[in-house]
Write an enzyme that holds these catalytic residues in place. Structure first.
Site, PDB file in Angstrom:
ATOM      1  N   LYS A  52      -8.342 -24.787  15.779  1.00 23.07           N
ATOM      2  CA  LYS A  52      -8.319 -23.319  15.800  1.00 23.07           C
ATOM      3  C   LYS A  52      -6.934 -22.822  16.205  1.00 23.07           C
ATOM      4  O   LYS A  52      -6.400 -21.877  15.630  1.00 23.07           O
ATOM      5  CB  LYS A  52      -9.402 -22.785  16.762  1.00 23.07           C
ATOM      6  CG  LYS A  52     -10.806 -22.951  16.195  1.00 23.07           C
ATOM      7  CD  LYS A  52     -11.931 -22.686  17.187  1.00 23.07           C
ATOM      8  CE  LYS A  52     -13.265 -23.060  16.549  1.00 23.07           C
ATOM      9  NZ  LYS A  52     -14.425 -22.870  17.406  1.00 23.07           N
ATOM     10  N   GLN A  96     -15.547 -21.748  23.462  1.00 25.38           N
ATOM     11  CA  GLN A  96     -16.035 -22.899  22.694  1.00 25.38           C
ATOM     12  C   GLN A  96     -17.360 -23.397  23.268  1.00 25.38           C
ATOM     13  O   GLN A  96     -17.495 -23.584  24.479  1.00 25.38           O
ATOM     14  CB  GLN A  96     -14.972 -24.018  22.706  1.00 25.38           C
ATOM     15  CG  GLN A  96     -15.287 -25.202  21.818  1.00 25.38           C
ATOM     16  CD  GLN A  96     -15.331 -24.859  20.324  1.00 25.38           C
ATOM     17  OE1 GLN A  96     -14.656 -23.954  19.858  1.00 25.38           O
ATOM     18  NE2 GLN A  96     -16.147 -25.582  19.588  1.00 25.38           N
ATOM     19  N   ASP A 119     -16.570 -14.675  17.190  1.00 23.63           N
ATOM     20  CA  ASP A 119     -17.544 -15.685  16.762  1.00 23.63           C
ATOM     21  C   ASP A 119     -18.800 -15.039  16.177  1.00 23.63           C
ATOM     22  O   ASP A 119     -19.592 -15.707  15.517  1.00 23.63           O
ATOM     23  CB  ASP A 119     -17.984 -16.534  17.974  1.00 23.63           C
ATOM     24  CG  ASP A 119     -17.347 -17.910  17.987  1.00 23.63           C
ATOM     25  OD1 ASP A 119     -17.066 -18.439  16.897  1.00 23.63           O
ATOM     26  OD2 ASP A 119     -17.151 -18.455  19.083  1.00 23.63           O
TER      27      ASP A 119
HETATM   28  N1  GUN Z   1     -19.180 -25.014  18.756  1.00 22.96           N
HETATM   29  C1  GUN Z   1     -19.521 -25.472  17.522  1.00 22.96           C
HETATM   30  N2  GUN Z   1     -19.286 -24.531  16.594  1.00 22.96           N
HETATM   31  C2  GUN Z   1     -18.782 -23.465  17.228  1.00 22.96           C
HETATM   32  C3  GUN Z   1     -18.323 -22.181  16.806  1.00 22.96           C
HETATM   33  O1  GUN Z   1     -18.348 -21.815  15.620  1.00 22.96           O
HETATM   34  N3  GUN Z   1     -17.863 -21.368  17.790  1.00 22.96           N
HETATM   35  C4  GUN Z   1     -17.843 -21.731  19.081  1.00 22.96           C
HETATM   36  N4  GUN Z   1     -17.376 -20.855  19.963  1.00 22.96           N
HETATM   37  N5  GUN Z   1     -18.243 -22.896  19.512  1.00 22.96           N
HETATM   38  C5  GUN Z   1     -18.712 -23.762  18.590  1.00 22.96           C
END
Ligand code: GUN
Length: 282
Positions: A52, A96, A119
């Site tokens: 990211k 996350q 998100d």
């Molecule tokens: N953990 C697995 N996929 C995601 C996601 O799309 N966003 C976040 N914040 N955590 C994750």
């Protein structure tokens, strides 16, 4: 043979479009920034967070990194989120998941300002999606809509069957497909005679988390198959929820694993960050 939907190329196109938008925003004196919070050292989460941050760098989004120890308290994390909510120069906040077990994920997600919820996990974002109001949309399902649109696959009036009802993929996927005027069926682990339902699908979206579960018997001739799964097979090669070699000859179009849905999730996160920056006057 089917069209292989190239998520790597489509996500790259989106990132290039965003890079240009960020460049134009910078010309107007506006910058885009994303706060990325990682608690603990879960190896998969570390990889996601690294990717990211790399995408941010490519596009020109400033990423503020908060890598907190596993022992961080819920209170400390909530305080950090509140601080970031109050900063006008932070456009997006990403926590996350999964969080360590001593934290209540729902409480943490609810603490994020919905205007920065890139998100799309906040109950307000989910509620907005369900009644057609503007708001951030969960990145993986939003990415699947982009894959279909950019591959010129029509959705209106089509039978779309989704396997999986998670809050992150299955449920928002159903709402987005309804928005595109598809006829939507959501199936799950308790669905009776699953293959008889999935064989009705013009578009089959598989997000069940079972390695190579969907075989040719589950698929109608000429269907479009979207595979959200990510696993390692017996030879340690990446594979999805769909048995690709068995299913592909029957499809009109299919996403591979890797290189299908996966790269779209980060591209759409970047899209949400830029959208957030566009909505503020900072
Ligand atoms: N953990 C697995 N996929 C995601 C996601 O799309 N966003 C976040 N914040 N955590 C994750």
């Amino acid at each position: 043979m089917p069209t292989i939907i190239d998520g790597k190329k489509i996500s790259q196109d989106i990132k290039d479009e965003l890079r240009e938008q960020v460049r134009l925003l910078k010309e107007q004196g506006k910058k885009v920034s994303l706060a990325v919070i990682l608690v603990g050292e879960d190896p998969a989460s570390c990889v996601y967070v690294r990717n990211k941050k790399k995408a941010c760098e490519y596009i020109g989004i400033e990423s503020l990194s908060y890598e907190l120890p596993e022992t961080t308290t819920e209170e400390e994390l909530l305080t950090l989120i509140q601080e970031l909510n109050g900063k006008n120069d932070v456009n997006g906040i990403l926590v996350q998941l999964p969080l360590p077990k001593h934290m209540d994920e729902d409480k943490i997600i609810k603490a994020i300002d919905p205007a920065k919820d890139v998100d799309g996990f906040h109950p307000q974002s989910v509620g907005a999606l369900s009644i057609g109001l503007p708001g951030f949309v969960s990145c993986t399902p939003a990415g699947i809509i982009q894959l279909l649109k950019r591959s010129n696959i029509p959705m209106e009036g089509k039978n779309c069957v989704i396997i999986g009802r998670s809050n992150i993929v299955g449920k928002p996927m159903a709402l987005l497909m309804l928005r595109e005027n598809a006829t939507v069926t959501v199936t799950h682990s308790r669905t009776k005679d699953l293959s008889s339902v999935t064989r009705e699908a013009d578009i089959l979206i598989v997000a069940m988390g079972k390695r190579k579960f969907v075989t040719a018997d589950y698929v109608k001739d000429g269907a479009v198959v979207i595979d959200v799964g990510m696993h390692r097979d017996e030879n340690n090669k990446l594979c999805g929820d769909v048995d690709y070699d068995d299913v592909a000859p029957k499809c009109s179009a299919i996403t591979p694993v890797p290189g299908g849905v996966g790269p779209m999730t980060i591209a759409m996160l970047m899209y949400n960050c830029v959208a957030s920056a566009n909505m503020t006057n900072e």
